[in-house]
Design a protein around this motif. Structure first.
Motif, PDB file in Angstrom:
ATOM      1  N   LEU A  43       0.843  -1.193   0.000  1.00 62.86           N
ATOM      2  CA  LEU A  43       0.000   0.000   0.000  1.00 62.86           C
ATOM      3  C   LEU A  43       0.875   1.238   0.000  1.00 62.86           C
ATOM      4  O   LEU A  43       1.851   1.316   0.761  1.00 62.86           O
ATOM      5  CB  LEU A  43      -0.904  -0.018   1.242  1.00 62.86           C
ATOM      6  CG  LEU A  43      -1.916   1.101   1.442  1.00 62.86           C
ATOM      7  CD1 LEU A  43      -2.956   1.092   0.331  1.00 62.86           C
ATOM      8  CD2 LEU A  43      -2.608   0.952   2.801  1.00 62.86           C
ATOM      9  N   ASP A  44       0.577   2.201  -0.837  1.00 63.04           N
ATOM     10  CA  ASP A  44       1.303   3.474  -0.891  1.00 63.04           C
ATOM     11  C   ASP A  44       2.803   3.276  -1.090  1.00 63.04           C
ATOM     12  O   ASP A  44       3.624   3.972  -0.479  1.00 63.04           O
ATOM     13  CB  ASP A  44       1.047   4.292   0.381  1.00 63.04           C
ATOM     14  CG  ASP A  44      -0.366   4.843   0.456  1.00 63.04           C
ATOM     15  OD1 ASP A  44      -1.075   4.798  -0.566  1.00 63.04           O
ATOM     16  OD2 ASP A  44      -0.766   5.310   1.531  1.00 63.04           O
ATOM     17  N   GLY A  45       3.184   2.316  -1.915  1.00 60.02           N
ATOM     18  CA  GLY A  45       4.596   2.123  -2.232  1.00 60.02           C
ATOM     19  C   GLY A  45       5.414   1.479  -1.130  1.00 60.02           C
ATOM     20  O   GLY A  45       6.647   1.538  -1.158  1.00 60.02           O
ATOM     21  N   GLN A  46       4.767   0.872  -0.155  1.00 61.60           N
ATOM     22  CA  GLN A  46       5.477   0.194   0.930  1.00 61.60           C
ATOM     23  C   GLN A  46       4.755  -1.101   1.259  1.00 61.60           C
ATOM     24  O   GLN A  46       3.618  -1.330   0.860  1.00 61.60           O
ATOM     25  CB  GLN A  46       5.559   1.081   2.171  1.00 61.60           C
ATOM     26  CG  GLN A  46       4.213   1.509   2.729  1.00 61.60           C
ATOM     27  CD  GLN A  46       4.310   2.638   3.742  1.00 61.60           C
ATOM     28  OE1 GLN A  46       5.048   2.562   4.703  1.00 61.60           O
ATOM     29  NE2 GLN A  46       3.546   3.708   3.515  1.00 61.60           N
TER      30      GLN A  46
ATOM     31  N   ARG B  18      -5.742   2.579   3.860  1.00 65.04           N
ATOM     32  CA  ARG B  18      -5.526   4.029   3.996  1.00 65.04           C
ATOM     33  C   ARG B  18      -6.881   4.713   4.123  1.00 65.04           C
ATOM     34  O   ARG B  18      -7.767   4.505   3.289  1.00 65.04           O
ATOM     35  CB  ARG B  18      -4.771   4.551   2.775  1.00 65.04           C
ATOM     36  CG  ARG B  18      -4.615   6.055   2.733  1.00 65.04           C
ATOM     37  CD  ARG B  18      -3.735   6.450   1.577  1.00 65.04           C
ATOM     38  NE  ARG B  18      -3.813   7.871   1.315  1.00 65.04           N
ATOM     39  CZ  ARG B  18      -2.853   8.574   0.731  1.00 65.04           C
ATOM     40  NH1 ARG B  18      -1.742   7.967   0.360  1.00 65.04           N
ATOM     41  NH2 ARG B  18      -2.995   9.855   0.516  1.00 65.04           N
TER      42      ARG B  18
ATOM     43  N   GLY C 142      -5.399  11.105   3.708  1.00 67.43           N
ATOM     44  CA  GLY C 142      -4.103  11.573   3.225  1.00 67.43           C
ATOM     45  C   GLY C 142      -4.296  12.854   2.454  1.00 67.43           C
ATOM     46  O   GLY C 142      -5.391  13.452   2.482  1.00 67.43           O
TER      47      GLY C 142
ATOM     48  N   SER D 291       6.470  -1.348   8.743  1.00 68.68           N
ATOM     49  CA  SER D 291       6.600  -0.884   7.368  1.00 68.68           C
ATOM     50  C   SER D 291       8.038  -1.082   6.900  1.00 68.68           C
ATOM     51  O   SER D 291       8.980  -0.923   7.683  1.00 68.68           O
ATOM     52  CB  SER D 291       6.230   0.592   7.250  1.00 68.68           C
ATOM     53  OG  SER D 291       6.555   1.099   5.963  1.00 68.68           O
TER      54      SER D 291
ATOM     55  N   SER E 253       9.306   0.863   4.689  1.00 64.51           N
ATOM     56  CA  SER E 253       9.711   2.155   4.133  1.00 64.51           C
ATOM     57  C   SER E 253      10.426   3.010   5.170  1.00 64.51           C
ATOM     58  O   SER E 253       9.902   3.215   6.272  1.00 64.51           O
ATOM     59  CB  SER E 253       8.489   2.922   3.624  1.00 64.51           C
ATOM     60  OG  SER E 253       8.845   4.258   3.273  1.00 64.51           O
TER      61      SER E 253
ATOM     62  N   ASN F  23       0.969   8.226  10.136  1.00 60.96           N
ATOM     63  CA  ASN F  23       2.322   8.396   9.611  1.00 60.96           C
ATOM     64  C   ASN F  23       2.501   9.868   9.282  1.00 60.96           C
ATOM     65  O   ASN F  23       1.808  10.402   8.422  1.00 60.96           O
ATOM     66  CB  ASN F  23       2.519   7.544   8.356  1.00 60.96           C
ATOM     67  CG  ASN F  23       3.814   7.878   7.626  1.00 60.96           C
ATOM     68  OD1 ASN F  23       4.800   8.284   8.247  1.00 60.96           O
ATOM     69  ND2 ASN F  23       3.813   7.733   6.308  1.00 60.96           N
TER      70      ASN F  23
ATOM     71  N   ALA G 231       0.037  10.124   6.040  1.00 60.32           N
ATOM     72  CA  ALA G 231      -1.279   9.531   5.814  1.00 60.32           C
ATOM     73  C   ALA G 231      -1.765   8.901   7.115  1.00 60.32           C
ATOM     74  O   ALA G 231      -1.013   8.773   8.087  1.00 60.32           O
ATOM     75  CB  ALA G 231      -1.221   8.480   4.700  1.00 60.32           C
TER      76      ALA G 231
ATOM     77  N   TYR H 220      -3.738   5.413   8.495  1.00 62.08           N
ATOM     78  CA  TYR H 220      -4.061   4.039   8.099  1.00 62.08           C
ATOM     79  C   TYR H 220      -4.934   3.377   9.164  1.00 62.08           C
ATOM     80  O   TYR H 220      -4.851   3.706  10.344  1.00 62.08           O
ATOM     81  CB  TYR H 220      -2.782   3.227   7.909  1.00 62.08           C
ATOM     82  CG  TYR H 220      -1.885   3.772   6.817  1.00 62.08           C
ATOM     83  CD1 TYR H 220      -2.101   3.428   5.487  1.00 62.08           C
ATOM     84  CD2 TYR H 220      -0.849   4.655   7.119  1.00 62.08           C
ATOM     85  CE1 TYR H 220      -1.289   3.937   4.477  1.00 62.08           C
ATOM     86  CE2 TYR H 220      -0.041   5.171   6.119  1.00 62.08           C
ATOM     87  CZ  TYR H 220      -0.259   4.811   4.795  1.00 62.08           C
ATOM     88  OH  TYR H 220       0.538   5.324   3.799  1.00 62.08           O
TER      89      TYR H 220
END
Length: 527
Positions: A35-38, A50, A53, A344, A346, A366, A388, A390
């Protein structure tokens, strides 16, 4: 709310192996959510979504719900100027997020308050939002229900603002109906206390005060740099996150502390010289190395599973995860079994707050990559990396009807009906009934006493005790003494805390009569 001087990735020098050993961590049996690049890792059977955001909120810091389910979010402008400059800029804002179609995702944002000093904690209570923005705690009220706080009042003035702006975090609502907050930094403050004394101090503290104002109570004294968030066990024990509870050594530095009322805690520092203590500094509950722990929550429902009920969750800014703590007690002190709740992969995931929604799901904030105050050597100041919010939920769970009790006609409920609601499976309903019983004063005491003597549900009797604690009448103070004879250890524990917090000397004889029957856990409070 997030931490201060430790909020920089460069301080993470402890190896993961040492960290795991220090907290006796148990890796989660895992599900992965991309989700969201992670990639988020959570316990098997859970998922992550999510729910807010950009552009609704850009760099969320901390948040709280009102009774209608609207979420008030502290939203950073991205400024990492030092404290005095922040006070001049007042570039931050607070937004009200609304889920207009009840699908669990926020879709409307209203600027509740703009031009704010760096906000460092949010607590909704009795129609107003309380926000720490050093050097003050503000009370913000929307008087015409348009989503904007027309009325701004200074509720508490801490009088100090240091460069790191870690003078205040909070406030947080306790089960006694008081607001609690944390004093950090080592600037000198002077305050009138509930016991009639005046406290002049440079140390760190946890303070408490009735929402109506007046003098304050000193809960804890410490040499740590930055106490942050506070939660409460069902029986009323206090747990808080902090940095530098020890001088960095052997992989230790930050962590969680069990704050015994009147206790003095590390690290060993000159600010503690004039504060009396009977022995060594009190120990930490959980050591976390250079974790930068911040947001904290104590779960009130079993929607994630019965094994999660009353667990504590803590955010680690530096380690990009949220930890789970199963709290127990041994020999009169709290214990913690630690594991991972959310991880995460990330380096841009910096959780700063965690809290339970009324349906029993968990929201995690986050904040993004903007924070670097008091971290001049950090190379990770990236305000363009936005944050964002979550939601972590158990698949197939969280189907609560009217989770907040919005359809209940609270003004028409009798004390006996409110006592019945103290057993409701919806924790938001239990909490609101408890508050209402406290507001009714002496009128509610006969129903509360009747419940204490006749109810078979231990958890319901526990809520009765806290309702009495929030009730300012003399009759309620006296009625709490009856709970000292309760068969449940936690009910007795809450009664002892209530008596202590209210400085109720009339309970001394009853405590002496019951002392021999108390567990070690309860004898500590009774003493």
């Amino acid at each position: 709310m997030f931490n201060r001087s430790a909020y920089c990735s460069f301080v993470y020098t402890t190896t993961w192996a040492v960290w795991t050993l220090l907290i006796s961590g148990i890796p989660i049996q895992a599900a992965e959510v991309e989700l969201d690049g992670q990639i988020f890792t959570v316990a098997d059977g859970m998922t992550v979504e999510r729910v807010a955001g950009p552009p609704l909120v850009n760099r969320p810091i901390h948040a709280d719900f009102d009774e209608q389910g609207r979420l008030y979010v502290l939203d950073s402008s991205g400024s990492s100027a030092r404290g005095p400059e922040q006070l001049k800029e007042k570039s931050h804002r607070i937004v009200q997020l609304t889920d207009t179609d009840n699908d669990g995702v926020f879709d409307k944002s209203t600027v509740f308050a703009d031009r704010f000093m760096l906000p460092e904690g949010a607590c909704w209570h009795d129609g107003s939002l309380y926000v720490a923005a050093p050097p003050e705690i503000w009370k913000l009220t929307d008087e015409d229900e348009d989503g904007i706080a027309e009325k701004r009042e200074v509720w508490f003035d801490g009088t100090t603002l240091t460069g790191c702006a870690n003078d205040l975090h909070g406030p947080y609502l306790g089960p006694d109906g008081f607001l609690y907050w944390a004093k950090g930094a080592f600037a000198e403050q002077s305050h009138d206390l509930l016991n009639g004394d005046t406290l002049t101090t440079r140390a760190a503290h946890l303070f408490r005060r009735h929402p109506s104002g007046g003098p304050i109570g000193n809960v804890m004294t410490g040499g740590m740099d930055n106490p942050v968030e506070i939660v409460f066990t069902p029986g009323g024990e206090r747990i808080f996150t902090t940095t530098f509870l020890e001088h960095p050594q052997e992989g230790k530095r930050d962590g969680l502390i069990h704050a015994i009322y009147g206790g003095v805690y590390g690290k060993d520092h000159g600010v503690l010289v004039d504060h009396p203590r009977t022995g060594e500094l009190m120990p930490a509950l959980v050591h976390q190395g250079a974790s930068a722990p911040c947001g904290l929550a104590r779960l009130e429902s079993s929607q994630l599973g019965t094994d999660y009920s009353t667990n504590v969750l803590s955010c680690s800014f530096n380690k990009h995860r949220v930890f789970r703590h199963k709290i127990g007690n041994q020999g009169g002190m709290l214990t913690s079994e630690n594991s991972e709740f959310l991880v995460s992969d990330s380096p841009d995931f910096h959780p700063t707050d965690v809290f339970e929604d009324a349906d029993g799901s968990v929201l995690v904030i986050n904040t993004g990559g903007w924070y670097k105050i008091c971290c001049p050597t950090s190379q990770f100041y990236r305000p363009e990396v936005l944050g964002a919010i979550y939601r972590v939920r158990k698949i197939g769970s969280h189907h609560e009807n009217d989770a907040r009790g919005k359809t209940i006609d609270w003004g028409q409920k009798s004390p006996a009906e409110l006592v019945s609601l103290l057993a409701d499976k919806r924790f938001a309903v239990r909490n609101r009934a408890r508050k209402r019983l406290g507001e009714l004063g002496a009128i509610s005491v006969p129903a509360l006493k009747d419940g204490l003597s006749k109810l078979k549900n231990d958890q319901q009797r526990l809520q009765v005790v806290w309702a009495m604690c929030q009730n300012s009448s003399a009759a309620a103070r006296q009625a709490i003494h009856l709970a000292l004879d309760d068969s449940n250890e936690t009910v007795v524990h809450a009664a002892l805390h209530s008596i202590s917090l209210m400085f109720d000397k009339t309970a001394a004889e009853a405590i002496r009569q019951h002392f021999a029957s108390f567990s070690a856990y309860n004898r500590r409070i009774a003493a």
